[in-house]
Design a protein around this motif. Structure first.
Motif, PDB file in Angstrom:
ATOM      1  N   PRO A  65       0.795  -1.236   0.000  1.00  0.00           N
ATOM      2  CA  PRO A  65       0.000   0.000   0.000  1.00  0.00           C
ATOM      3  C   PRO A  65       0.828   1.287   0.000  1.00  0.00           C
ATOM      4  N   LEU A  66       0.152   2.336  -0.383  1.00  0.00           N
ATOM      5  CA  LEU A  66       0.683   3.685  -0.342  1.00  0.00           C
ATOM      6  C   LEU A  66       0.926   4.067   1.119  1.00  0.00           C
ATOM      7  N   ILE A  67       2.122   4.566   1.424  1.00  0.00           N
ATOM      8  CA  ILE A  67       2.390   5.003   2.799  1.00  0.00           C
ATOM      9  C   ILE A  67       2.799   6.467   2.872  1.00  0.00           C
ATOM     10  N   ASN A  68       2.992   7.109   1.720  1.00  0.00           N
ATOM     11  CA  ASN A  68       3.473   8.486   1.750  1.00  0.00           C
ATOM     12  C   ASN A  68       2.380   9.498   2.083  1.00  0.00           C
ATOM     13  N   ASN A  69       1.174   9.028   2.319  1.00  0.00           N
ATOM     14  CA  ASN A  69       0.086   9.924   2.705  1.00  0.00           C
ATOM     15  C   ASN A  69      -0.175   9.909   4.208  1.00  0.00           C
ATOM     16  N   LEU A  70       0.576   9.101   4.948  1.00  0.00           N
ATOM     17  CA  LEU A  70       0.364   8.952   6.390  1.00  0.00           C
ATOM     18  C   LEU A  70       1.174   9.982   7.174  1.00  0.00           C
ATOM     19  N   THR A  71       0.579  10.472   8.250  1.00  0.00           N
ATOM     20  CA  THR A  71       1.346  11.318   9.170  1.00  0.00           C
ATOM     21  C   THR A  71       2.246  10.417  10.002  1.00  0.00           C
ATOM     22  N   SER A  72       3.178  11.005  10.687  1.00  0.00           N
ATOM     23  CA  SER A  72       4.080  10.226  11.555  1.00  0.00           C
ATOM     24  C   SER A  72       3.288   9.447  12.597  1.00  0.00           C
ATOM     25  N   GLN A  73       2.256  10.086  13.167  1.00  0.00           N
ATOM     26  CA  GLN A  73       1.444   9.430  14.195  1.00  0.00           C
ATOM     27  C   GLN A  73       0.648   8.262  13.607  1.00  0.00           C
ATOM     28  N   GLU A  74       0.075   8.452  12.421  1.00  0.00           N
ATOM     29  CA  GLU A  74      -0.690   7.379  11.772  1.00  0.00           C
ATOM     30  C   GLU A  74       0.218   6.208  11.427  1.00  0.00           C
ATOM     31  N   MET A  75       1.388   6.525  10.913  1.00  0.00           N
ATOM     32  CA  MET A  75       2.329   5.466  10.547  1.00  0.00           C
ATOM     33  C   MET A  75       2.786   4.691  11.770  1.00  0.00           C
ATOM     34  N   LEU A  76       3.095   5.398  12.844  1.00  0.00           N
ATOM     35  CA  LEU A  76       3.525   4.730  14.067  1.00  0.00           C
ATOM     36  C   LEU A  76       2.413   3.845  14.622  1.00  0.00           C
ATOM     37  N   ALA A  77       1.192   4.322  14.593  1.00  0.00           N
ATOM     38  CA  ALA A  77       0.054   3.526  15.083  1.00  0.00           C
ATOM     39  C   ALA A  77      -0.087   2.245  14.266  1.00  0.00           C
ATOM     40  N   LYS A  78       0.045   2.348  12.949  1.00  0.00           N
ATOM     41  CA  LYS A  78      -0.047   1.152  12.104  1.00  0.00           C
ATOM     42  C   LYS A  78       1.113   0.190  12.369  1.00  0.00           C
ATOM     43  N   LEU A  79       2.316   0.724  12.473  1.00  0.00           N
ATOM     44  CA  LEU A  79       3.475  -0.129  12.725  1.00  0.00           C
ATOM     45  C   LEU A  79       3.337  -0.879  14.042  1.00  0.00           C
ATOM     46  N   LYS A  80       2.871  -0.174  15.077  1.00  0.00           N
ATOM     47  CA  LYS A  80       2.685  -0.822  16.383  1.00  0.00           C
ATOM     48  C   LYS A  80       1.546  -1.833  16.336  1.00  0.00           C
ATOM     49  N   ALA A  81       0.513  -1.534  15.546  1.00  0.00           N
ATOM     50  CA  ALA A  81      -0.601  -2.479  15.411  1.00  0.00           C
ATOM     51  C   ALA A  81      -0.139  -3.748  14.688  1.00  0.00           C
ATOM     52  N   TYR A  82       0.693  -3.599  13.678  1.00  0.00           N
ATOM     53  CA  TYR A  82       1.261  -4.784  13.022  1.00  0.00           C
ATOM     54  C   TYR A  82       2.115  -5.575  14.003  1.00  0.00           C
ATOM     55  N   LYS A  83       2.902  -4.876  14.778  1.00  0.00           N
ATOM     56  CA  LYS A  83       3.801  -5.543  15.724  1.00  0.00           C
ATOM     57  C   LYS A  83       3.020  -6.315  16.783  1.00  0.00           C
ATOM     58  N   SER A  84       1.955  -5.733  17.273  1.00  0.00           N
ATOM     59  CA  SER A  84       1.170  -6.382  18.329  1.00  0.00           C
ATOM     60  C   SER A  84       0.245  -7.476  17.800  1.00  0.00           C
ATOM     61  N   GLY A  85      -0.002  -7.475  16.492  1.00  0.00           N
ATOM     62  CA  GLY A  85      -0.928  -8.449  15.911  1.00  0.00           C
ATOM     63  C   GLY A  85      -2.340  -7.909  15.775  1.00  0.00           C
ATOM     64  N   ALA A  86      -2.571  -6.679  16.204  1.00  0.00           N
ATOM     65  CA  ALA A  86      -3.904  -6.081  16.092  1.00  0.00           C
ATOM     66  C   ALA A  86      -4.276  -5.815  14.635  1.00  0.00           C
ATOM     67  N   LEU A  87      -3.280  -5.599  13.798  1.00  0.00           N
ATOM     68  CA  LEU A  87      -3.501  -5.372  12.375  1.00  0.00           C
ATOM     69  C   LEU A  87      -2.863  -6.533  11.629  1.00  0.00           C
ATOM     70  N   GLU A  88      -3.658  -7.181  10.771  1.00  0.00           N
ATOM     71  CA  GLU A  88      -3.164  -8.343  10.046  1.00  0.00           C
ATOM     72  C   GLU A  88      -2.501  -7.933   8.740  1.00  0.00           C
ATOM     73  N   GLY A  89      -1.639  -8.779   8.286  1.00  0.00           N
ATOM     74  CA  GLY A  89      -0.958  -8.571   7.023  1.00  0.00           C
ATOM     75  C   GLY A  89      -0.157  -9.810   6.691  1.00  0.00           C
ATOM     76  N   THR A  90       0.437  -9.818   5.524  1.00  0.00           N
ATOM     77  CA  THR A  90       1.228 -10.984   5.143  1.00  0.00           C
ATOM     78  C   THR A  90       2.674 -10.855   5.606  1.00  0.00           C
ATOM     79  N   ILE A  91       3.264  -9.704   5.350  1.00  0.00           N
ATOM     80  CA  ILE A  91       4.680  -9.509   5.657  1.00  0.00           C
ATOM     81  C   ILE A  91       4.895  -8.526   6.806  1.00  0.00           C
TER      82      ILE A  91
END
Length: 115
Positions: A65-91
């Motif tokens: 996905p496109l990531i250049n439209n995210l603010t620093s806070q939005e990006m950090l929230a997504k990264l932490k959600a991927y790390k915790s398993g709250a947000l699913e993904g393949t890689i």
């Protein structure tokens, strides 16, 4: 007495040169340390380019996905959600787990839009 004045002058020049060199080496050491920190931060963010491209546009049809439209806070929230398993993904969940929270913050700050 006339001999002591030339002796002082004789030793003054090397002392001044040594002092200048020591001062410059201290200054350049700080510059190198600052540059190393900047390079470290940029290298962390560069790992995202492998999938999302250097411009952050990703490959939408390829699942990156496109990531250049995210603010620093939005990006950090997504990264932490991927790390915790709250947000699913393949890689991304696997990749995010490989970074410390501090490193994820650095990545988000480097790549996210500033508000």
């Amino acid at each position: 007495m006339t001999e002591t004045i030339p002796m002082r002058v004789k030793y003054l020049k090397p002392i001044l040169v040594a002092s200048t060199l020591i001062g410059l080496s201290q200054w350049s050491g700080l510059s190198i340390a600052q540059t190393a920190d900047q390079l470290y931060k940029r290298s962390l963010a560069a790992t995202c380019a492998n999938c999302h491209g250097t411009d952050g546009k990703g490959v939408v049809d390829g699942g990156m996905p496109l990531i250049n439209n995210l603010t620093s806070q939005e990006m950090l929230a997504k990264l932490k959600a991927y790390k915790s398993g709250a947000l699913e993904g393949t890689i991304m969940p696997q990749l995010a787990k490989g970074y410390t929270d501090e490193q994820l913050t650095t990545i988000a700050n480097q790549l996210g839009k500033k508000q």
